[in-house]
Scaffold this active site. Structure first.
Site, mmCIF file in Angstrom:
data_model
loop_
_atom_site.group_PDB
_atom_site.id
_atom_site.type_symbol
_atom_site.label_atom_id
_atom_site.label_comp_id
_atom_site.label_asym_id
_atom_site.label_seq_id
_atom_site.Cartn_x
_atom_site.Cartn_y
_atom_site.Cartn_z
ATOM 1 N N GLU A 333 0.860 -1.178 0.000
ATOM 2 C CA GLU A 333 0.000 0.000 0.000
ATOM 3 C C GLU A 333 0.901 1.234 0.000
ATOM 4 O OE1 GLU A 333 -3.340 2.400 2.674
ATOM 5 O OE2 GLU A 333 -2.458 0.542 3.443
ATOM 6 N N ASN A 392 -4.449 5.436 -2.687
ATOM 7 C CA ASN A 392 -5.687 6.006 -2.169
ATOM 8 C C ASN A 392 -6.375 6.853 -3.234
ATOM 9 O OD1 ASN A 392 -7.465 6.647 0.226
ATOM 10 N ND2 ASN A 392 -6.865 8.693 -0.411
ATOM 11 N N GLU A 424 -7.898 2.316 -3.815
ATOM 12 C CA GLU A 424 -8.566 2.241 -2.520
ATOM 13 C C GLU A 424 -9.517 3.427 -2.355
ATOM 14 O OE1 GLU A 424 -6.027 1.897 0.809
ATOM 15 O OE2 GLU A 424 -4.995 0.099 0.087
ATOM 16 N N ASP A 454 -11.722 0.693 1.198
ATOM 17 C CA ASP A 454 -10.808 0.891 2.315
ATOM 18 C C ASP A 454 -11.582 1.197 3.594
ATOM 19 O OD1 ASP A 454 -8.383 1.085 3.570
ATOM 20 O OD2 ASP A 454 -8.021 3.163 2.989
ATOM 21 N N GLU A 511 -6.078 -4.835 7.771
ATOM 22 C CA GLU A 511 -5.089 -3.839 8.159
ATOM 23 C C GLU A 511 -4.800 -3.941 9.663
ATOM 24 O OE1 GLU A 511 -5.276 0.215 5.882
ATOM 25 O OE2 GLU A 511 -7.274 -0.254 6.609
#
Length: 860
Positions: A333, A392, A424, A454, A511
């Site tokens: 990520e 993101n 995401e 996300d 996560e």
């Protein structure tokens, strides 16, 4: 239950009579000769009509005109419409659907088909309506927090010339009301406050409840706020039943800058209210310069952000993702850090929320996307393993009309496949303007990008969007993972979420995994990927590249296994048909979407199902399989529906007898041979969509009955489970537990300690009760236990005392003693649960009055 009302719009009297005869046994019928007459009936009965059966060719106003009018009117657009016509052509069907019809049936009418289609559409509409109820607070009827935000935003956009304020309130000693008078009394007080709010803003604003004792309203500014106004409001609240010495603090945010998000406006109003908590004689506060002081830091960040971007002070860090199954590196990520020349490294939590509010996030995101694409190209040229990297995409990015073009330009510039860039999108973004989100994300998926939701689990605002949202991966929120893995394996909702993802064919990334225990729990329930400090912290590009050569070596060893696994993970479409050429045609039609498995007979079809039930998206089943095996397969598929609810499209040469028998046995649709593959595609997609939507709605409804923190039932779930109490469960003992000193624990040790205490008590209840007993978290620190077939009052009292004693002994804290009190009422006859709880509440009041930590049995 009253019969549903159906409007039949048909100019032919004979056809109306036939339809009415088919529907009469199960539905009430309204009849109209043309579209104009139907509109008049709609105006009169719009809240009653569950479905419309509509002919297309009619005098005065035809069906297409009628459809155009009602689908453009929000008052009628939600009513499902089935078009009926003499023509069976595909072009007529497509035209009707394009005008907004939900389904299409040809004349002459076939009773089983009509009844089947009508029931399916009505059920789908009613299930969707249930989800809409979440827009309102169940206790007070005011808007829920999320829907209040949306309504405020709409009001401000629609009235730019009018001045408004946000007013929020906080009942300072509300917990005392619950402690002294009980939860039902506290609920009545909250309802009374809600009524006062509604009357006060009538015609001048809108109201919402944010949970607990927090209320908010949007008011058009007509006066100056002063102590007298709020003293009078406080007096009205204290005049309500059970409101003794209630102190309410109000906070006001004057809306000047409408670019400030509504959530932030409300936060600022609540900050103002909290700033005067505990101050005698202070009833209201306005968000002012003193409170704005903490924004000075944000201003400095804003002033420096342009230069920071130009000077490349923003640095991309990478946090590795690992496969749970084999521990191999599976991707990364991309995270951003700000290395400021004076301030040093800045935590993203300080500047990212600000950039999201001021819109700079779109430029920062594009900067990160470019850096990541450049990294991926560099790794490709060095021969490293082609791992995907997630970036993101903020809600502001999604609302750009050219977002797909920007991303396509980047991957073309760096010669990358779109699948290397995972996008995401945070869970909260899905609840804003879902129509635009769906359109944009669908386009990105069509281009080949992989979509991740996300922060899933940070709030359940978007659970009901899972039906509609195009997704590939669910990424579970860090706090959610840490909270859920701390619970016993048979509690919590993590397994439910994982099962839901499996059923929707989604991968799951967890996560914030920080311990081996968390990893093992995720492995046990079948997670896919993990990231977190247990494996690696976010690291600069150079450190991450050290991991890549080893990943490439491992990848070569696992390549054959991965190819096989990918094939096994695709949804399966089973085609059971005696004609080989037909099975080949279906393979060609659906091969890009499904793994198509053909079966020439019943035995082969059942063998293909064995062990693959969880993967089957649908079955296309010939009723003319050798030895009449078609109906045998259909019967077994229907019998599996308690576990595997597989949609079935039955096929055969024209035969009303076979068609009606198949639908009676439970087939979802029927297709007459011969037919085009295009028609089969539409029918399979529609059948899978309807069945999936219904299943998801049921799963989400079930989840709406669970308390997030403890995994026990919530109030809605408890009410559904035992209201009214059933005769076969009598007698029952109803326990109302209250955790003593929780507020003191929260104030002294922090809310995390308080939440942990609530979780431990929920786990304790599960261990010390039977599986048949109903357990619920009833309020902030109140719990209900309904013990069925418990008539011995002394045994009931002993059980309550046991639970209080074990909790007191096992949940000690260093500074504040933990204890619980309990009230018990035994019910020997059928009556509403609320009445029994009220008696248990009286017993609880006596227990707390006599000695906190005790247990008392209600005596009439």
């Amino acid at each position: 239950m009253p019969q549903k009302l159906i409007l039949v719009v048909e100019d032919n009297q004979i056809n109306r009579t036939v339809l009415s005869g088919i529907l009469f046994a199960e539905y009430r019928i309204l009849e109209a000769e043309n579209g104009q007459e139907a509109l008049s009936l709609l105006k009169e009965h719009k809240d009653e009509i569950s479905l419309i059966l509509l002919d297309i060719i009619m005098p005065v106003m035809d069906g297409y005109t009628f459809l155009s009018i009602i689908k453009a009117d929000p008052a009628y657009s939600g009513i499902p419409v089935i078009v009926t016509t003499q023509s069976g052509s595909e072009s007529d069907e497509v035209t009707a659907l394009s005008y907004g019809a939900n389904d299409f049936v040809a004349k002459p009418y076939k009773p089983q088909i009509i009844l089947h289609r009508v029931a399916s559409l009505i059920n789908l509409r009613e299930t969707a309506a249930m989800i809409n109820q979440f827009q309102y607070d169940r206790l007070t009827g005011l808007y829920s927090k999320e829907f209040f935000y949306q309504r405020v935003k709409e009001t401000l956009q629609q009235s730019p010339e009018r001045e408004f304020d946000i007013v929020c309130s906080d009942i300072e000693n509300f917990k005392l009301v619950n402690d002294i008078f009980g939860v039902p009394a506290g609920d009545r007080l909250l309802c009374g406050v809600a009524d006062l709010y509604t009357k006060f803003v009538s015609g001048k604003g809108i109201c919402g409840r944010f949970g607990a004792d927090h209320f908010a309203c949007l008011l058009e500014r007509h006066w100056e706020y002063n102590d007298k106004l709020f003293v009078e409001a406080n007096a009205l609240i204290n005049a309500l039943p059970n409101a003794k010495n209630v102190v309410v603090k109000w906070g006001i945010y004057n809306i000047v800058d409408r670019t400030v998000p509504v959530e932030q406006m409300c936060d600022r109003a609540l900050l103002a209210a909290r700033s005067i908590k505990g101050q005698y004689g202070k009833y209201f506060a306005t968000y002012d310069d003193e409170l704005r002081g903490k924004l000075l830091r944000e201003q400095a960040i804003t002033e420096g952000m342009e230069a920071a971007l130009a000077q490349e002070q923003f640095v991309v860090y990478l946090q590795p993702k690992y496969s749970i199954k084999d521990g191999g590196l599976a991707g990364a990520e991309a995270l951003v850090r700000w290395n400021h020349p004076q301030w040093g490294f800045q935590h993203p939590g300080e500047f990212i929320p600000l950039f999201e509010r001021n819109g700079f996030i779109t430029r920062l995101d594009q900067y990160v996307w470019e850096k990541v694409c450049a990294m991926l190209r560099e790794w490709e040229e060095k021969g490293y393993e082609p791992l995907p990297v997630s970036v993101n995409v903020s809600r502001a990015d999604v609302y750009q009309a050219d977002l797909p073009d920007i991303l396509i330009h980047l991957i073309q510039k760096y010669k990358l496949p779109p699948s290397r860039l995972h996008l995401e999108i945070t869970e909260s973004a899905y609840t804003e303007n879902p129509g635009q989100i769906i359109a944009t994300v669908n386009r990105l998926r069509e281009l080949g990008f992989v979509i991740e939701m996300d922060d899933f689990g940070s709030g359940y605002s978007s659970l009901n969007m899972l039906n509609k949202m195009p997704l590939d991966i669910l990424k579970l929120d860090m706090n959610f993972i840490q909270s859920e893995t701390a619970k016993p394996a048979d509690q919590g909702i993590l397994r439910f979420i994982m099962d839901l993802a499996r059923w929707m064919n989604l991968s799951v990334v967890a996560e914030g995994v920080e311990t081996k225990t968390q990893l093992e729990r995720l492995r046990e329930i079948g997670g896919d990927y993990v990231q977190g400090y247990y494996f690696a912290r976010p690291m600069p590009k150079a450190e991450f590249e050290v991991l890549l050569p080893e990943a490439a070596k491992a990848s070569k060893e696992k390549a054959p296994h991965r190819a096989k696994l990918r094939a096994q993970q695709r949804p399966l479409l089973l085609v059971a048909d005696e004609e080989e050429s037909y099975r080949v045609q279906v393979q060609q039609t659906f091969g890009s979407r499904y793994q198509v498995v053909g079966a020439p007979d019943g035995a082969s079809a059942l063998a293909a199902l064995d062990g693959n039930e969880h993967r089957v998206a649908a079955v296309v089943l010939s009723l003319t399989l050798p030895d009449c095996a078609g109906f045998n397969v259909l019967d077994q598929l229907v019998g599996m529906r308690d576990i595997w609810n597989i949609p079935v499209i039955a096929t055969s040469p024209p035969s009303e007898q076979l068609e009606e028998r198949a639908l009676e046995l439970g087939a979802d649709d029927f297709v007459c041979k011969p037919y085009s593959q295009k028609s089969l595609w539409r029918r399979v997609m529609r059948t899978v969509g309807i069945r999936s939507s219904a299943q998801r709605e049921r799963a989400l409804e079930k989840e709406a009955y669970r308390d997030y923190l403890t995994g026990l039932l919530n109030r809605r779930g408890l009410s559904a489970a035992c209201d009214p109490i059933r005769e076969e469960d009598l007698p029952v003992a109803v326990y109302l537990f209250d955790l003593d000193n929780l507020k003191q624990i929260n104030d002294t040790l922090g809310h995390l300690e308080g939440d942990g205490l609530i979780q431990r008590f929920g786990a304790l209840l599960s261990r010390h009760t039977r599986k048949s007993d109903l357990l619920a978290r009833y309020g902030g620190d109140e719990f209900i236990v309904v013990m069925q077939r418990m008539g011995d009052e002394q045994a009931a009292l002993a059980k309550g005392e046991e639970i209080c004693r074990v909790f007191r002994e096992s949940c000690r804290t260093d500074r504040v003693p933990a204890a619980c009190s309990a009230g018990i009422a035994v019910c020997r006859a059928q009556e509403p649960l609320a009445d029994v709880i009220a008696r248990a509440d009286e017993a609880l009041y006596r227990a707390k009055s006599d000695n906190k930590g005790g247990c008392c049995l209600w005596k009439g």
